[in-house]
Design a protein around this motif. Structure first.
Motif, short mmCIF file in Angstrom:
data_model
loop_
_atom_site.label_atom_id
_atom_site.label_comp_id
_atom_site.label_asym_id
_atom_site.label_seq_id
_atom_site.Cartn_x
_atom_site.Cartn_y
_atom_site.Cartn_z
N ALA A 54 0.88 -1.13 -0.09
CA ALA A 54 0.20 0.05 0.00
C ALA A 54 0.98 1.24 0.16
N ASP A 55 2.04 1.26 0.14
CA ASP A 55 3.08 2.47 0.28
C ASP A 55 2.71 3.13 1.43
N VAL A 75 0.86 7.96 6.72
CA VAL A 75 1.80 8.46 5.55
C VAL A 75 1.43 7.55 4.33
N LEU A 76 0.85 8.06 3.42
CA LEU A 76 0.42 7.47 2.19
C LEU A 76 1.41 8.06 1.18
N GLU A 78 7.88 -1.93 11.27
CA GLU A 78 7.31 -3.19 11.39
C GLU A 78 6.60 -3.44 10.17
N ARG A 79 7.11 -4.56 9.58
CA ARG A 79 6.48 -4.66 8.13
C ARG A 79 4.93 -5.53 8.50
N ILE A 80 3.76 -4.95 7.75
CA ILE A 80 2.61 -5.90 8.03
C ILE A 80 2.03 -6.25 6.73
N ASP A 81 3.05 -6.18 5.73
CA ASP A 81 2.63 -6.77 4.46
C ASP A 81 3.11 -8.22 4.23
N GLN A 82 3.77 -8.59 5.00
CA GLN A 82 4.49 -9.82 4.79
C GLN A 82 3.85 -10.92 5.51
#
Length: 74
Positions: free
Chosen positions: A9-10, A53-54, A69-73
């Motif tokens: 989502a960046d 922040v988009l 913290e990565r939440i897309d993995q």
């Protein structure tokens, strides 16, 4: 402070309080910038709860993103 990053989502979200209960965020201030959008989330008393922040890869430093913290993995 907890910082999460969703690369798909960046988007980055920085939580500035220990917990944001459902319904606590009642007002958002949106700032449009070249390359993205920043959204400030406030509670009823005007306390800043978090910052979204988009367009994060354009607006934030790479080292900062690497530490989030990565939440897309899965």
């Amino acid at each position: 402070m907890r910082t999460t990053f969703d690369a798909e989502a960046d988007a980055v979200y920085m939580t500035l309080v220990p917990e944001i209960e459902p319904g606590r965020s009642v007002r958002n201030e949106v700032v449009e910038t070249a390359g993205g959008t920043v959204v400030l989330n406030f509670d009823q008393a005007g306390m800043l709860l978090g910052v979204e922040v988009l367009g994060a890869t354009k607006l934030l430093d790479g080292e900062f993103l690497a530490g989030a913290e990565r939440i897309d993995q899965g």
